[in-house]
Scaffold this motif. Structure first.
Motif, PDB file in Angstrom:
ATOM      1  N   ALA A 190       0.839  -1.206   0.000  1.00  0.00           N
ATOM      2  CA  ALA A 190       0.000   0.000   0.000  1.00  0.00           C
ATOM      3  C   ALA A 190       0.869   1.248   0.000  1.00  0.00           C
ATOM      4  O   ALA A 190       0.604   2.209  -0.742  1.00  0.00           O
ATOM      5  CB  ALA A 190      -0.927  -0.008   1.215  1.00  0.00           C
ATOM      6  N   ALA A 191       1.915   1.242   0.823  1.00  0.00           N
ATOM      7  CA  ALA A 191       2.810   2.399   0.877  1.00  0.00           C
ATOM      8  C   ALA A 191       3.453   2.653  -0.484  1.00  0.00           C
ATOM      9  O   ALA A 191       3.506   3.796  -0.962  1.00  0.00           O
ATOM     10  CB  ALA A 191       3.878   2.173   1.942  1.00  0.00           C
ATOM     11  N   LEU A 233      -9.350  -3.777   1.381  1.00  0.00           N
ATOM     12  CA  LEU A 233      -8.612  -3.635   0.127  1.00  0.00           C
ATOM     13  C   LEU A 233      -7.965  -4.915  -0.392  1.00  0.00           C
ATOM     14  O   LEU A 233      -7.735  -5.043  -1.589  1.00  0.00           O
ATOM     15  CB  LEU A 233      -7.517  -2.568   0.302  1.00  0.00           C
ATOM     16  CG  LEU A 233      -8.009  -1.126   0.309  1.00  0.00           C
ATOM     17  CD1 LEU A 233      -6.947  -0.197   0.877  1.00  0.00           C
ATOM     18  CD2 LEU A 233      -8.395  -0.698  -1.099  1.00  0.00           C
ATOM     19  N   TYR A 234      -7.661  -5.855   0.486  1.00  0.00           N
ATOM     20  CA  TYR A 234      -6.827  -6.975   0.070  1.00  0.00           C
ATOM     21  C   TYR A 234      -7.477  -8.320   0.395  1.00  0.00           C
ATOM     22  O   TYR A 234      -8.405  -8.404   1.196  1.00  0.00           O
ATOM     23  CB  TYR A 234      -5.451  -6.876   0.741  1.00  0.00           C
ATOM     24  CG  TYR A 234      -4.752  -5.571   0.441  1.00  0.00           C
ATOM     25  CD1 TYR A 234      -4.253  -5.314  -0.831  1.00  0.00           C
ATOM     26  CD2 TYR A 234      -4.624  -4.577   1.414  1.00  0.00           C
ATOM     27  CE1 TYR A 234      -3.627  -4.106  -1.126  1.00  0.00           C
ATOM     28  CE2 TYR A 234      -3.998  -3.371   1.133  1.00  0.00           C
ATOM     29  CZ  TYR A 234      -3.505  -3.142  -0.136  1.00  0.00           C
ATOM     30  OH  TYR A 234      -2.896  -1.949  -0.431  1.00  0.00           O
ATOM     31  N   THR A 235      -6.959  -9.348  -0.249  1.00  0.00           N
ATOM     32  CA  THR A 235      -7.396 -10.716   0.005  1.00  0.00           C
ATOM     33  C   THR A 235      -6.178 -11.547   0.373  1.00  0.00           C
ATOM     34  O   THR A 235      -5.168 -11.540  -0.339  1.00  0.00           O
ATOM     35  CB  THR A 235      -8.085 -11.321  -1.233  1.00  0.00           C
ATOM     36  OG1 THR A 235      -9.210 -10.511  -1.581  1.00  0.00           O
ATOM     37  CG2 THR A 235      -8.563 -12.741  -0.941  1.00  0.00           C
ATOM     38  N   GLY A 236      -6.272 -12.249   1.499  1.00  0.00           N
ATOM     39  CA  GLY A 236      -5.148 -13.015   2.002  1.00  0.00           C
ATOM     40  C   GLY A 236      -5.007 -14.374   1.350  1.00  0.00           C
ATOM     41  O   GLY A 236      -5.804 -14.766   0.487  1.00  0.00           O
ATOM     42  N   ALA A 239      -7.328   5.367  -4.509  1.00  0.00           N
ATOM     43  CA  ALA A 239      -6.013   5.162  -5.123  1.00  0.00           C
ATOM     44  C   ALA A 239      -5.606   3.694  -5.114  1.00  0.00           C
ATOM     45  O   ALA A 239      -4.896   3.230  -6.019  1.00  0.00           O
ATOM     46  CB  ALA A 239      -4.964   5.997  -4.392  1.00  0.00           C
ATOM     47  N   LEU A 240      -6.062   2.951  -4.106  1.00  0.00           N
ATOM     48  CA  LEU A 240      -5.633   1.559  -3.962  1.00  0.00           C
ATOM     49  C   LEU A 240      -6.657   0.551  -4.466  1.00  0.00           C
ATOM     50  O   LEU A 240      -6.339  -0.636  -4.594  1.00  0.00           O
ATOM     51  CB  LEU A 240      -5.320   1.270  -2.489  1.00  0.00           C
ATOM     52  CG  LEU A 240      -4.164   2.071  -1.880  1.00  0.00           C
ATOM     53  CD1 LEU A 240      -4.012   1.735  -0.401  1.00  0.00           C
ATOM     54  CD2 LEU A 240      -2.863   1.804  -2.625  1.00  0.00           C
TER      55      LEU A 240
END
Length: 426
Positions: free
Chosen positions: A260-261, A391-394, A424-425
């Motif tokens: 993300a950063a 935002l994410y999937t593990g 943005a993400l």
């Protein structure tokens, strides 16, 4: 148009335009609940006939309320007039409050429809309720706002109340995959919400869209509606805050935070590491002293009158150990938290927001736990706003969230920045 997929803002707009009705939306959501509730168990109390009757009244009496006709879920530690409020405990299974909590009154006053009561863990503490993760029923939905997060994620209701002491808004949002917003401490009136730790307890909201957080913020602060004004990502200075608990995050969570950063920097944001001020562990110790002292005294009635109906952990650990915390230790804990709050506010000057993990990992395959709060307690204790962005999937196919943290008392600016990060993400 699939009415179950609409946001609260979209529902309110469609009803006002005459494109749908509160009855139609409520019936669609009730059908969704009937289909999915056996797998998810998000609701502690639901009266379909009462919900449809309330929707009819709203349709027959249009208003200018911001959320006229919009169904809202209410966590079952929040008082609702004439509707059971059990606090997640058999001790209070017959409790029907005689008045609404102010937050519920504000929802009704803005034209909202109380859909029902969502499952909470026992007294918003550690014993899980019956709710399961909507992505995989073998996995935890977290807690204590488990029912609200699961119901919103699974399209049973567009928005629902949550509360946070440790991490009970952000972490369920992360495990279930919805937006969980903990506003600045005190922004949403907590009267009529069962105390866990009054000095830090914060009322907030689960949603699927950022726009709904701005809408519900207007309702719950009774201020004019201010739509989110998405910040310019290239003008944001964002700190990457691993926290001293970084080693408790699993590899996927660590990688997603750093990803993300990098992605935000590629979009033009100014990114740098942010270290919390010295004294983190002392602040957590202070938090624990305050929480132990307050919850143990809060539950004195239950402890003395119905000990056998308390969970084993509450009866043999949480309350007796909390009762050992002395008033002087309690006051010292409050002072430690207050001092750390001031140091953190000073260190945050010049930064817009921080990004940090929402939880240590994906939801565990364990329905006996609500998860752990190593990336949550400190932010609750510091009083500023925090939000989970799904935002994410593990690696196990379950959601992993990104937590954004902001300045106390600057929630409009915070939501603008969080929306910029989310867009943005995404």
């Amino acid at each position: 148009m699939d009415l179950t997929k609409l946001s609260a803002l979209e529902i309110a707009t469609a009803i006002k335009a005459g494109e749908t009705t509160s009855q139609a939306v409520t019936r669609a959501l009730l059908e969704r609940i009937e289909d999915r509730e056996p797998d998810v168990d998000a609701w502690e109390y639901l009266d379909p006939d009462a919900a449809i009757s309330a929707a009819k009244k709203l349709d027959y009496n249009p208003s200018d309320g911001l959320i006229h006709g919009v169904p809202v879920g209410v966590k079952d530690i929040i008082d609702t007039k004439g509707i059971p409020t059990t606090h997640g405990s058999p001790i209070h299974k017959e409790n029907r409050p005689c008045v609404d909590a102010p937050c519920v009154s504000l929802v009704r006053g803005a034209g909202g429809l109380i859909m029902g009561k969502t499952v909470t863990s026992e007294f918003a503490a550690q014993r899980p309720g019956k709710t399961k993760n909507p992505h995989n029923p073998a996995h935890s939905p977290a807690g204590s706002s488990s029912g609200s997060a699961a119901a919103v994620t699974d399209y049973m209701v567009p928005v629902a109340f949550g509360t946070q002491t440790g991490g009970s808004i952000v972490r369920p949002g992360a495990f279930c995959g919805c937006i969980g917003y903990k506003p600045t401490y005190g922004d949403y009136n907590p009267l009529g919400v069962h105390d866990n730790t009054r000095s830090v307890d914060t009322l907030g909201m689960m949603s699927r869209t950022m726009a709904d957080q701005a809408l519900m913020r207007a309702v719950l602060t009774h201020m004019p509606y201010r739509a989110i004004q998405t910040a310019d990502i290239t003008k944001l200075r964002i700190g990457v805050c691993r926290t001293p608990n970084w080693e408790l995050a699993d590899q996927a969570t660590q990688e997603f935070l750093l990803q993300a950063a990098g992605d935000l920097e590629a979009k033009g944001a100014s990114i740098a590491d942010f270290d919390l001020p010295d004294g983190f562990h002392e602040a957590i110790e202070g938090f624990d002293a305050v929480s132990g002292y307050e919850i143990s005294r809060t539950l004195a009635y239950e402890w003395f009158n119905f000990p056998d109906l308390l969970s084993d952990n509450m009866r043999t650990n949480r309350i007796p150990n909390g009762l050992k915390v002395s008033p002087s230790e309690y006051q010292a804990g409050l002072a430690t938290l207050g001092a750390y709050r001031r140091r953190f506010a000073a260190s945050l000057e010049g930064w817009d927001v921080l990004i940090t993990p929402s939880a240590p990992a994906e939801a565990p395959a364990d329905l006996t736990t609500i998860g752990e709060p190593p990336f949550n307690r400190i932010w609750t204790g510091l009083y500023g706003p925090a939000i989970n962005l799904p935002l994410y999937t593990g690696p196990n196919g379950l959601p992993i969230g990104l937590q954004v943290v902001g300045h106390m008392g600057q929630d409009d600016r915070f939501l603008d920045a969080s929306d910029a990060i989310y867009k943005a993400l995404s």
